[in-house]
Design a protein around this motif. Structure first.
Motif, short mmCIF file in Angstrom:
data_model
loop_
_atom_site.label_atom_id
_atom_site.label_comp_id
_atom_site.label_asym_id
_atom_site.label_seq_id
_atom_site.Cartn_x
_atom_site.Cartn_y
_atom_site.Cartn_z
N UNK A 25 0.77 -1.23 0.00
CA UNK A 25 0.00 0.00 0.00
C UNK A 25 0.80 1.28 0.00
N UNK A 26 2.14 1.19 -0.05
CA UNK A 26 3.00 2.38 0.02
C UNK A 26 3.76 2.54 -1.29
N UNK A 27 3.66 3.74 -1.90
CA UNK A 27 4.39 4.01 -3.15
C UNK A 27 5.89 4.09 -2.86
N UNK A 28 6.67 3.38 -3.66
CA UNK A 28 8.13 3.38 -3.53
C UNK A 28 8.69 4.50 -4.41
N UNK A 29 8.82 5.68 -3.84
CA UNK A 29 9.14 6.90 -4.59
C UNK A 29 10.41 6.75 -5.43
N UNK A 30 11.48 6.26 -4.82
CA UNK A 30 12.75 6.14 -5.54
C UNK A 30 12.64 5.16 -6.70
N UNK A 31 11.94 4.06 -6.47
CA UNK A 31 11.82 3.05 -7.51
C UNK A 31 10.90 3.50 -8.64
N UNK A 32 9.94 4.34 -8.32
CA UNK A 32 9.09 4.94 -9.36
C UNK A 32 9.95 5.78 -10.31
N UNK A 33 10.86 6.56 -9.74
CA UNK A 33 11.74 7.40 -10.56
C UNK A 33 12.67 6.55 -11.41
N UNK A 34 13.21 5.48 -10.82
CA UNK A 34 14.13 4.62 -11.55
C UNK A 34 13.45 4.02 -12.77
N UNK A 35 12.19 3.66 -12.63
CA UNK A 35 11.45 3.03 -13.73
C UNK A 35 11.01 4.04 -14.78
N UNK A 36 11.33 5.32 -14.59
CA UNK A 36 11.06 6.33 -15.61
C UNK A 36 9.63 6.81 -15.66
N UNK A 37 8.89 6.66 -14.57
CA UNK A 37 7.52 7.15 -14.50
C UNK A 37 7.42 8.08 -13.30
#
Length: 210
Positions: free
Chosen positions: A161-173
């Motif tokens: 239920x928690x957005x993984x902010x750093x990993x969102x950036x890594x994936x380019x979104x």
């Protein structure tokens, strides 16, 4: 003679207690055990040895600190399972070491990961040229997972239920895009999502079990 009899009794008893301790900590590979779990394990085993060797020490008095440590371990395991921030503190988080053929020098300095460490792991993965690496992620276990152009790279965007902010950036979104995509699929409550990962332009979503 009495000491030998006491030792013969205490040794299997401590073995059973240590076995119970490992059963309560769950099934993990050695590389997946956190630093805190290692510390508690060492303390429990040291206390067990003292109880076996010191026959003048009553078993009850010797078991009290072991039981306390087992309770602490059980509580920490439960808390880390339910709370991601605690889990990050206890277990650490994956680190992006290589991105699109270039080393992430800032991250390497931050975690104390040397070039010798990097090249050792690259050789273990049969990689000779860093420029051929699309992504390399250092897991909290210390293993380096290497992805080239032929391997699909994926990271979880949402965990429990928690957005993984750093990993969102890594994936380019970005988070806004992610929320919009989830809403289009009927997911308006992030807390209901157990896992959401992004691979090859597609979202994989698994809801929490009720």
């Amino acid at each position: 003679m009495e000491e030998i009899i006491a030792t013969l009794f205490r040794t299997p008893l401590m073995f059973l207690i240590i076995l119970l301790f490992f059963r309560l900590t769950g099934k993990k590979d050695v590389g997946e055990v956190s630093v805190l779990e290692i510390a508690i394990t060492l303390m429990v085993t040291d206390l067990a040895v003292i109880i076996i060797e010191d026959t003048e020490l009553s078993i009850l008095n010797g078991l009290v600190p072991i039981v306390i440590l087992i309770i602490i371990q059980y509580i920490l395991s439960y808390v880390t399972l339910k709370n991601q921030k605690t889990r990050d503190i206890m277990d650490g988080r994956p680190s992006l070491i290589i991105e699109n053929g270039r080393c992430n020098q800032v991250e390497m300095k931050k975690i104390g990961y040397t070039l010798d460490d990097l090249y050792t792991e690259l050789r273990n993965n049969n990689i000779a040229d860093i420029s051929k690496v699309q992504f390399a992620v250092l897991e909290s276990s210390g293993d380096l997972n290497v992805f080239d152009d032929q391997t699909k790279f994926s990271l979880p965007l949402i965990l429990d239920g928690v957005i993984q902010t750093e990993q969102v950036k890594i994936m380019g979104v970005n988070e806004m895009w992610l929320i919009q995509q989830l809403e289009q699929k009927g997911y308006t409550d992030l807390s209901s999502i157990f896992i959401c990962s992004y691979t090859g332009g597609n979202l994989y979503i698994e809801e929490k079990q009720k």
